[in-house]
Design an enzyme around this catalytic site. Sequence first.
Site, PDB file in Angstrom:
ATOM      1  CD1 TRP A 386       0.808  -0.528   3.074  1.00 18.22           C
ATOM      2  CD2 TRP A 386      -0.354   1.338   3.417  1.00 18.22           C
ATOM      3  NE1 TRP A 386       1.249   0.001   4.259  1.00 18.22           N
ATOM      4  CE2 TRP A 386       0.547   1.149   4.499  1.00 18.22           C
ATOM      5  CE3 TRP A 386      -1.194   2.448   3.428  1.00 18.22           C
ATOM      6  CZ2 TRP A 386       0.635   2.045   5.570  1.00 18.22           C
ATOM      7  CZ3 TRP A 386      -1.110   3.335   4.497  1.00 18.22           C
ATOM      8  CH2 TRP A 386      -0.201   3.124   5.550  1.00 18.22           C
ATOM      9  CG  ASP A 387       4.748   0.843   1.666  1.00 15.59           C
ATOM     10  OD1 ASP A 387       3.759   0.402   2.288  1.00 15.59           O
ATOM     11  OD2 ASP A 387       5.919   0.551   1.956  1.00 15.59           O
ATOM     12  CD  GLU A 516       2.895  -4.005   9.408  1.00 15.87           C
ATOM     13  OE1 GLU A 516       3.960  -4.467   9.874  1.00 15.87           O
ATOM     14  OE2 GLU A 516       2.730  -3.764   8.200  1.00 15.87           O
ATOM     15  CE  LYS A 628       6.840  -1.860  11.727  1.00 16.60           C
ATOM     16  NZ  LYS A 628       6.668  -3.011  10.809  1.00 16.60           N
ATOM     17  CD  GLN A 629       2.634   2.155   9.763  1.00 15.95           C
ATOM     18  OE1 GLN A 629       3.475   1.275   9.653  1.00 15.95           O
ATOM     19  NE2 GLN A 629       1.997   2.632   8.722  1.00 15.95           N
TER      20      GLN A 629
END
Length: 834
Positions: A386-387, A516, A628-629
Amino acid sequence: MTPFADDEAGPPSPLDRVRFPAAPWRLVETSFATHDLGTTETLFAVGNGYLGIRGSTTEGRPSHAHGAYVNGFHETWPIRHPEEAFGFAEVGQTIVNVPDATVMRLYVDDEPLVLGVADLVEYERALDLAAGLLTTELVWRTPSGNRVQVRSRRMVSMASRHLAVMTLEVTLLDCPAPVVVSSHVVNRQDGADEYADQPGDEGPARDDPRRAPTLGDRVLEPQLASDEAGRIVLGYRCARSRMTLAVAADHDVRTPDDHDAGTEVGPDDAKHVVRVRAQPHRTLTITKTVSYHTARTVPARELADRCRRTLDRVRGEGVEAQLAQQRAWFDAYWHRSDVQVEGDPEAQQAVRWNLFQLAQAAARADGDGIPAKGVTGSGYEGHYFWDTEIYVLPFFAYTTPQVARNALRFRYTMLPAARRRARELTQDGALFPWRTINGEEASAYYAAGTAQYHIDADVAHAVGTYVEVTGDEEFMDREGLEILVETARMWTDLGFWRGNGGGDSFHIHGVTGPDEYTTVVNDNLFTNVMARSNLRRAARAVRDVAARRPEWFAQLCARLDLDLQEAAEWTRVADALAVPYDPHLGIHPQDSQFHEREVWDLAGTPPDKRPLFLHYHPLVIYRFQVLKQADVVLALFLQGADFTPEQKRADFEYYDTITTGDSTLSAVVQSIVAAEVGYQDLALHYFHRSLYVDLADLHGNASDGVHVASAGGVWSALVCGFGGMRHHDGVLTFDPRLPASWDALGFRLAVRGSRLRVRLRRDALELALEDGPPLTVQVRGAPVEVGDEPVVVPLTDQGPRIEGVPDPKARLGTRRPDGTVVTASVPHETGRNA
């Protein structure tokens, strides 16, 4: 006390500026080192989106991981699950090292040039960002004392995607000597080094999940090997995927001295050896032109013919013409894409290096996707994520729309596989794979892979962004609308109604958002907000094409079994989609149960336990509020019109304190939203963390390839964060935040056939139309017409400014609605089991 330098000069550069001095258009290395070979092989890689060559030495040693890669050229392998279940991914896909044509070994007086041990009197390696060339210049003192000047040049062509050009120049400076150059095309397994005992940067441990697995069996099976009057031609077929490849190499030798040459060809190593009785101050020049062609089903012998035609054309045009075409391509690219950071030359260099990587990752990908590492390494196995849609395509949509269109057309070609995947998971519509090369799901860990259903909304978001920016109705009608329809169908089938009177709210359970560290949850905010946008966009697009092209709409309805009533249902679902909100804390929970967890004490976590995913079992991490993000923060950016300024600030302050930044995708978004809500120093800090992810190897895995999405995020942080650009519902707006340590910021945007030049100063925003029809934009809510004459909009400030950083203890000790107290802790080994 802030965790970053907070002075007028801005954060310091993490690069060794003696070894890597600041230069506006070059990345320069002034001394050779072996401790970080993996990183420098990535930093000095060259590529064009189809073909990539790591920055390994021309001599071939020492090395960390030799690598030449072709986008999409992969091997498959069976995924062995310890415990099988229906619908698990069955076949893995891994990008393959193709035969390496960079090796040109030099011997003087029968002594080899080996950079790790050679006596180098002078040394400079430079990646020329303006010309698209990698050059090395050195002076080597041989064991006998003879000084030898060596110059090499390497180019992967943007004009001809199947072509690479390498040049080696050798000049003796002192005494006559025999000189031998042995130029190879060598097939290795997984980039293995034939000089295996050479020291080098080992990089992360092999159990790092970010790295590609080693394929134990032979991958490339020889199909042909020939010497055609000195032209080397090799052909291969992958053992399992059955993809085919051919590579061919020509050598042009020029020297005034007596010389001879010979060619030897084997199935895995072909070489052209030039022997010269060299005299001082007379230059030997060897130019090596190489062509690669690959295919899914075409026989290797036919690909070899394509290589021959490429080399024949180059032979006729000349190498200088190829260099001129490369320079012309980059001149045009930088005219469209450059971002000028005035007052910070170190940041300027790093910005251009990141933008250069985007060109190398995608410019000539053409019919393929954009891998997470581009074509600079085997990290993440060469997969597409998806990046691309969220972090990379916006850059191309606003600068080089054709590249964005090609990437989205590639997603369109994946629709048949995405429909099959949706059926496997008992869903209507289409479900794009979490990670893939060939369109089939290759994620073996469903909790942090397949469960990330948001990829459907991410692809739909990219389709909408591209069409909004370009006005490309042809793409929307032919490909984009079908993507929007099938993804909207997936969401309406995945979710469910809950409430009285036939359903008051619509919910989506059992999914994973971008973060994640929190998996398989209910009503993930990012997923729901993006799905809502997906549904509304699909409904609008269906209504628009029905009104604009009724005959085409009728054909579409017949093919997709579609009608306007279904589109109306998408709107009803979107309006009812649940968006979690906690009025007690005044923030949006990441998911419906997120605030029931305890908080991970990041400040109390030992540095040697970071990143968390390399030191804690996933189940340990999943039990805590730790990210994580920045999942919610990303939603605040992408769907900013759905949140108030007060909500954005409250959400940012809450999530910033529990975000580890273990993902390279996090800091860019934190920078953008920090700038918007007023944490301007923190925004610059996060920007620098993104800017130097690879250049300073901040995540310890730059050796596996460039973080392409982070590079795309750098552009977004500049344009959307500091430039304050947003584009919602057809309106281009600016609310800028120029960092205190910068003098000015400049960039260009292509919008609906117009090209707008933007320059942000401390006291004004300058807007000029370079091409196309006039534009109407908004600057801090006021409409501005930009036509034939440049416009200067005065600025009284750079927006709100909040000093320091969010307080990590601000929410500790507060009570939840159920009466429990919010606390923070760090998981640790007990004395009994330690």
